[in-house]
Design an enzyme around this catalytic site. Structure first.
Site, PDB file in Angstrom:
ATOM      1  N   HIS A  69       0.833  -1.215   0.000  1.00  0.00           N
ATOM      2  CA  HIS A  69       0.000   0.000   0.000  1.00  0.00           C
ATOM      3  C   HIS A  69       0.866   1.264   0.000  1.00  0.00           C
ATOM      4  O   HIS A  69       0.425   2.319   0.437  1.00  0.00           O
ATOM      5  CB  HIS A  69      -0.956   0.054   1.191  1.00  0.00           C
ATOM      6  N   GLU A  95       9.659   9.056 -16.197  1.00  0.00           N
ATOM      7  CA  GLU A  95       8.263   9.447 -16.439  1.00  0.00           C
ATOM      8  C   GLU A  95       7.831   9.093 -17.864  1.00  0.00           C
ATOM      9  O   GLU A  95       6.690   8.705 -18.102  1.00  0.00           O
ATOM     10  CB  GLU A  95       8.087  10.944 -16.198  1.00  0.00           C
ATOM     11  N   SER A 116      14.862  22.288 -14.810  1.00  0.00           N
ATOM     12  CA  SER A 116      13.682  23.099 -15.079  1.00  0.00           C
ATOM     13  C   SER A 116      14.144  24.459 -15.568  1.00  0.00           C
ATOM     14  O   SER A 116      15.159  24.977 -15.086  1.00  0.00           O
ATOM     15  CB  SER A 116      12.863  23.246 -13.800  1.00  0.00           C
ATOM     16  N   LYS A 122      15.781  22.149  -9.633  1.00  0.00           N
ATOM     17  CA  LYS A 122      15.101  20.932 -10.074  1.00  0.00           C
ATOM     18  C   LYS A 122      16.019  19.956 -10.802  1.00  0.00           C
ATOM     19  O   LYS A 122      16.939  20.342 -11.516  1.00  0.00           O
ATOM     20  CB  LYS A 122      13.933  21.287 -11.012  1.00  0.00           C
TER      21      LYS A 122
END
Ligand code: ARG
Length: 455
Positions: free
Chosen positions: A153, A287, A274, A280
């Site tokens: 979980h 992704e 970024s 970043k």
């Protein structure tokens, strides 16, 4: 090529909807190889004379050289790769070119070319997955005893080792490899010589062309042969399942790379910055692997829907079989390469993993198991006692192992100081020695088996 009974040419729209050359030009190598096998067989069987066979073969070899340099031309009026090659052959060798299509149809031709292409695609995927597994074995060996939290979980459950986690990925890829190998074995029959749908009256030798093209033999039913796209679907289904695995692994990279976790530091080579936030370091490659799996599954659904409801034998709908397979393959090959690169180069952060494993009461099960073993307490009751200990630790803001013995004995008098021996994450992991468990010795045994090709 087929205008004999037509007075008018096709409209521009007809030409556009009918043409597959913009995408099926990717089959050019397979088309030429299959044509060369076909014409050699026609020669051997005495169906085409030796001089014409030689001229056709020379022409096909030259076309291969031309396409190797600059690719096939994209002329919509030539419809597809088969007619593009044949029309160039006619330019090169004259009327003899017209004999190549004896005892053959574009229906068995495209079925053959596409099978050869998918077979090559499977071989490329298998090579990529083998390299990915090799990278996993290297990192799993390195981290066979590195403690990290195991989750259910996405809540900290029990401590495991990073090597164990990476070997879980290895097992997932192992099943993908077996699915691709299985698909390859099933598809490796040659449809060439099935002609349009019913076979041919020419004395062809389908066994010879099958052998020349590396197939295990010819297919057994001409109707099925020209309308079967199971091999493409098998590929897409195996690709979908593989991409689901890669997506789940990519998701873990994304989570692990986030600051609250900090389990990995992704290398520059697989992250992006970024344009507005200088701090970043984004896990874009992971992704995109996660995103690509959606597109790959979409390709699988696309061909499934195309094939659903098609009567025997060939229908032009089947021309739409190629774009989803090409797209899925490109996305899958890139995803495998990206995951391999990330696994090879990621810096794992064992301190963060251990701290997380220690923070989450991850040894509560070991506490309960100790009560069962040493106190002869039924597991359900032991679970309850442990729950109270966890609650106390939570209120006090300390780890289970940091609770004073008296406080534990106040919960249950059967607890003694030996319980502290099982409350460390290292003791917990070391105790999970069941076959396939997370104890480092087990992880190392499974790695050794995998290296011998047994896992
Ligand atoms: N370009 C076609 C395809 O990919 C080749 C087969 C054409 N056959 C036909 N009967 N029109 O399906």
């Amino acid at each position: 090529m087929w205008g004999g009974r037509f007075a008018d040419g096709p409209s521009a729209i007809m030409r556009e909807i009918n043409a597959s050359i913009p995408f099926d030009k990717r089959l050019w190598r397979q088309d030429i190889v299959a044509s060369r096998a076909h014409v050699a067989m026609l020669g051997k069987q005495g169906i085409v004379d030796a001089a014409d066979v030689a001229a056709i073969d020379r022409g096909l070899a030259q076309i291969a050289d031309e396409y190797e340099k600059s690719g096939p031309p994209e002329d919509l009026s030539l419809e597809d790769i088969h007619m593009t090659v044949e029309s160039r052959l006619a330019e090169l060798v004259g009327p003899a070119a017209g004999r190549l299509h004896t005892a053959r149809s574009r229906n068995d031709q495209v079925a053959t070319d596409f099978r050869l292409w998918v077979r090559d695609a499977i071989d490329a995927v298998i090579a990529g997955l083998n390299a990915f597994q090799a990278a996993l074995l290297v990192r799993a060996t390195e981290h066979a005893a590195t403690i990290m939290p195991g989750f259910t979980h996405l809540q900290i459950a029990q401590p495991v080792t990073l090597g164990h986690h990476l070997m879980a990925w290895h097992a997932m890829i192992g099943r993908d490899l077996s699915r691709f190998a299985d698909a390859r074995a099933r598809m490796n029959r040659s449809p060439l010589g099935s002609a349009a749908l019913a076979g041919t009256g020419f004395p062809i030798d389908r066994h010879a062309t099958a052998a020349a093209l590396g197939f295990d033999g010819p297919t057994g039913n001409s109707l099925d042969s020209v309308s079967d796209r199971d091999f493409a679907l098998d590929y897409l289904m195996a690709a979908t399942q593989c991409s689901l695995h890669l997506s789940r692994m990519a998701e873990e990279f994304v989570i692990w790379a986030s600051q609250p976790y900090g389990f990995v530091s992704l290398p520059d080579a697989y992250s992006t910055g970024s344009s507005i936030m200088p701090q970043k370091r984004n896990p874009d490659a992971a992704e995109l692997v996660r995103g690509h799996s959606g597109r790959i599954a979409g390709c699988m659904v696309a061909l499934t829907m195309t094939m659903k409801g098609l009567p025997l034998a060939y229908s032009k709908d089947m021309q739409d079989d190629k774009p989803p397979v090409f797209e899925a393959h490109d996305l899958l090959a890139l995803s495998i390469a990206a995951m391999t690169g990330m696994v090879e180069t990621t810096r794992f952060v064992p301190e963060r993993m251990r701290a997380a494993a220690e923070a989450g009461f991850s040894t509560a099960t070991d506490f309960a198991d100790w009560l069962v073993r040493e106190g002869n307490i039924p597991f359900r009751e032991a679970h309850h006692i442990t729950g109270r200990a966890v609650k106390l630790a939570e209120t006090e803001g300390v780890a289970l192992a940091a609770l004073p013995l008296e406080a534990l004995q106040a919960i249950d008098s059967r607890i003694d100081e030996r319980v502290f021996g099982v409350l460390t994450v290292d003791a917990s992991v070391a105790s999970r020695t069941s076959h396939g468990g997370t104890a480092p010795e087990q992880v190392r045994a499974r790695i050794a088996e995998a290296r011998k090709g047994k896992a």
